[in-house]
Design a protein around this motif. Structure first.
Motif, PDB file in Angstrom:
ATOM      1  N   TYR A   1       0.837  -1.198   0.000  1.00  0.00           N
ATOM      2  CA  TYR A   1       0.000   0.000   0.000  1.00  0.00           C
ATOM      3  C   TYR A   1       0.875   1.252   0.000  1.00  0.00           C
ATOM      4  O   TYR A   1       1.956   1.269   0.601  1.00  0.00           O
ATOM      5  CB  TYR A   1      -0.860   0.071   1.271  1.00  0.00           C
ATOM      6  CG  TYR A   1      -1.778  -1.090   1.528  1.00  0.00           C
ATOM      7  CD1 TYR A   1      -3.087  -1.081   1.058  1.00  0.00           C
ATOM      8  CD2 TYR A   1      -1.350  -2.166   2.299  1.00  0.00           C
ATOM      9  CE1 TYR A   1      -3.950  -2.123   1.334  1.00  0.00           C
ATOM     10  CE2 TYR A   1      -2.206  -3.225   2.578  1.00  0.00           C
ATOM     11  CZ  TYR A   1      -3.507  -3.203   2.096  1.00  0.00           C
ATOM     12  OH  TYR A   1      -4.355  -4.240   2.366  1.00  0.00           O
ATOM     13  N   ASP A   2       0.371   2.318  -0.641  1.00  0.00           N
ATOM     14  CA  ASP A   2       0.871   3.644  -0.307  1.00  0.00           C
ATOM     15  C   ASP A   2      -0.022   4.166   0.819  1.00  0.00           C
ATOM     16  O   ASP A   2      -0.963   3.476   1.257  1.00  0.00           O
ATOM     17  CB  ASP A   2       0.903   4.573  -1.514  1.00  0.00           C
ATOM     18  CG  ASP A   2      -0.482   4.796  -2.129  1.00  0.00           C
ATOM     19  OD1 ASP A   2      -1.495   4.486  -1.478  1.00  0.00           O
ATOM     20  OD2 ASP A   2      -0.531   5.286  -3.272  1.00  0.00           O
TER      21      ASP A   2
ATOM     22  N   ASP B   1      -2.361   6.492   0.981  1.00  0.00           N
ATOM     23  CA  ASP B   1      -3.772   6.676   0.648  1.00  0.00           C
ATOM     24  C   ASP B   1      -4.523   5.354   0.603  1.00  0.00           C
ATOM     25  O   ASP B   1      -5.613   5.217   1.176  1.00  0.00           O
ATOM     26  CB  ASP B   1      -3.907   7.378  -0.707  1.00  0.00           C
ATOM     27  CG  ASP B   1      -3.499   8.843  -0.656  1.00  0.00           C
ATOM     28  OD1 ASP B   1      -3.510   9.404   0.453  1.00  0.00           O
ATOM     29  OD2 ASP B   1      -3.158   9.409  -1.706  1.00  0.00           O
ATOM     30  N   SER B   2      -3.957   4.363  -0.082  1.00  0.00           N
ATOM     31  CA  SER B   2      -4.662   3.085  -0.226  1.00  0.00           C
ATOM     32  C   SER B   2      -4.702   2.303   1.078  1.00  0.00           C
ATOM     33  O   SER B   2      -5.573   1.444   1.264  1.00  0.00           O
ATOM     34  CB  SER B   2      -3.998   2.236  -1.324  1.00  0.00           C
ATOM     35  OG  SER B   2      -2.648   1.940  -1.002  1.00  0.00           O
TER      36      SER B   2
ATOM     37  N   ALA C   1      -7.604   4.670   3.561  1.00  0.00           N
ATOM     38  CA  ALA C   1      -9.018   4.791   3.181  1.00  0.00           C
ATOM     39  C   ALA C   1      -9.901   3.629   3.646  1.00  0.00           C
ATOM     40  O   ALA C   1     -10.932   3.855   4.310  1.00  0.00           O
ATOM     41  CB  ALA C   1      -9.128   4.972   1.668  1.00  0.00           C
ATOM     42  N   PRO C   2      -9.559   2.373   3.361  1.00  0.00           N
ATOM     43  CA  PRO C   2     -10.464   1.290   3.774  1.00  0.00           C
ATOM     44  C   PRO C   2     -10.515   1.107   5.290  1.00  0.00           C
ATOM     45  O   PRO C   2     -11.559   0.716   5.832  1.00  0.00           O
ATOM     46  CB  PRO C   2      -9.886   0.058   3.078  1.00  0.00           C
ATOM     47  CG  PRO C   2      -8.451   0.390   2.817  1.00  0.00           C
ATOM     48  CD  PRO C   2      -8.426   1.860   2.575  1.00  0.00           C
TER      49      PRO C   2
END
Length: 327
Positions: free
Chosen positions: A246-247, A249-250, A253-254
């Motif tokens: 993941y970066d 942001d990814s 978010a979840p």
């Protein structure tokens, strides 16, 4: 009454019976954090019992047998250090500490304990200072290490607390070993101070996901502790699935969605053991953690491991990458 500065806006002062109400308020804040490790925190549940704890130390100080001091940060009592035993006849004393979460990551306990040990060895001629710590209390063990102490051994099943017996580690430093040799530095900063900063970043990361008691998680803290290009890797799916990269942001978010839409409630995770190494302007931490919460209405508990890399930036230390697995 003396006051010793501990850097920034922190002070070390005697903790006396007239501080009972302030001491009780502090213990109420600190209790969930220190109670597993310091049973005497449970002795102060109202003003009368808090007064009794401080009076007991005052009486022992009058007999030159013990002493207790508070650590104030920005005018608020956040912890303390003490001589739990002080035997001038044998030349042996024991030093202890406690701290609420608001005081962590600043090196306050280490600096306060150094002041006590300076006095014990230089002014009182003590021969040996001990540090007794329940096995598994990694924060306390790290303080003993930073004070230059040696682990003498383990008293197996020495102490009973809430129906369970616990091992006690005994650490010590001798007068001829004090003060410790000048410690290594990282970029001119003592490693102990760097370690305190890395502890703070790690504590902030773990706390970012907490939503217990109806509270909201603070996923923005993840961006604060990482560099913008930070990488996070989950390696929890076994060898067939492989790692998921993941970066920021990814990753955020979840998790923010799950922690705020009712899917995952009463969630927290906390570090239970760690090993940190600093190499100049880079550092590495192996961390073991536990977690608990309610997912889709069912309570769960778990544990896992993280490995975290840090880099020193112009604005301070930050995390550059993290990988984890659940076990």
């Amino acid at each position: 009454m003396f006051t010793l500065p501990l850097g920034d806006t922190a002070q070390l002062r005697p903790l006396e019976p007239w501080h009972a109400q302030e001491f009780l308020a502090h213990i109420d804040r600190a209790r969930p954090h220190v109670d597993p490790w310091i049973p005497w925190a449970t002795f102060s549940t109202d003003r009368a019992s808090a007064t009794a704890v401080l009076q007991r130390y005052a009486d022992k100080q009058a007999g030159d047998a013990a002493r207790i001091y508070g650590i104030w940060l920005d005018g608020t009592l956040v912890g303390g250090v003490m001589f739990t035993r002080f035997d001038s006849a044998s030349g042996v004393c024991e030093v202890g500490c406690w701290l609420e979460a608001a005081g962590e990551g600043r090196g306050l306990v280490t600096r306060a304990c150094r002041a006590l040990l300076d006095w014990a060895f230089a002014e009182r001629g003590m021969s040996r200072a001990e540090w007794w710590v329940r096995a598994g209390n990694t924060r306390s063990v790290e303080v003993a290490r930073r004070l230059g102490m040696t682990r003498d051994g383990v008293l197996r099943k020495h102490t009973e607390y809430r129906g369970e017996r616990h091992d006690i580690e005994v650490w010590s430093v001798l007068t001829e070993e004090w003060p410790p040799a000048a410690e290594a530095s990282a970029g001119g900063v003592p490693v102990s101070e760097v370690k305190a900063e890395l502890d703070r970043l790690t504590h902030t990361l773990f706390g970012a996901f907490t939503n217990t008691g109806g509270g909201r998680p603070d996923l923005g803290a993840v961006r604060e502790v990482f560099i913008p290009q930070g990488t996070i890797i989950a390696n929890t799916g076994g060898t067939d699935a492989g790692p998921v990269v993941y970066d920021l942001d990814s990753f955020i978010a979840p998790r923010e969605k799950m922690l705020t839409d009712g899917t995952l409630t009463e969630f927290s995770e906390w570090e239970v053991a760690e090993r940190t190494e600093v190499f100049g302007s880079i550092a590495h931490r192996f961390s073991e953690y536990r977690k608990s919460g309610v997912r889709d209405g069912e309570r769960f508990e778990g544990s896992g491991r993280k490995t975290i890399q840090f880099v020193r930036t112009p604005t301070g230390w930050r995390m550059s990458s993290m990988a984890w697995e659940d076990v």
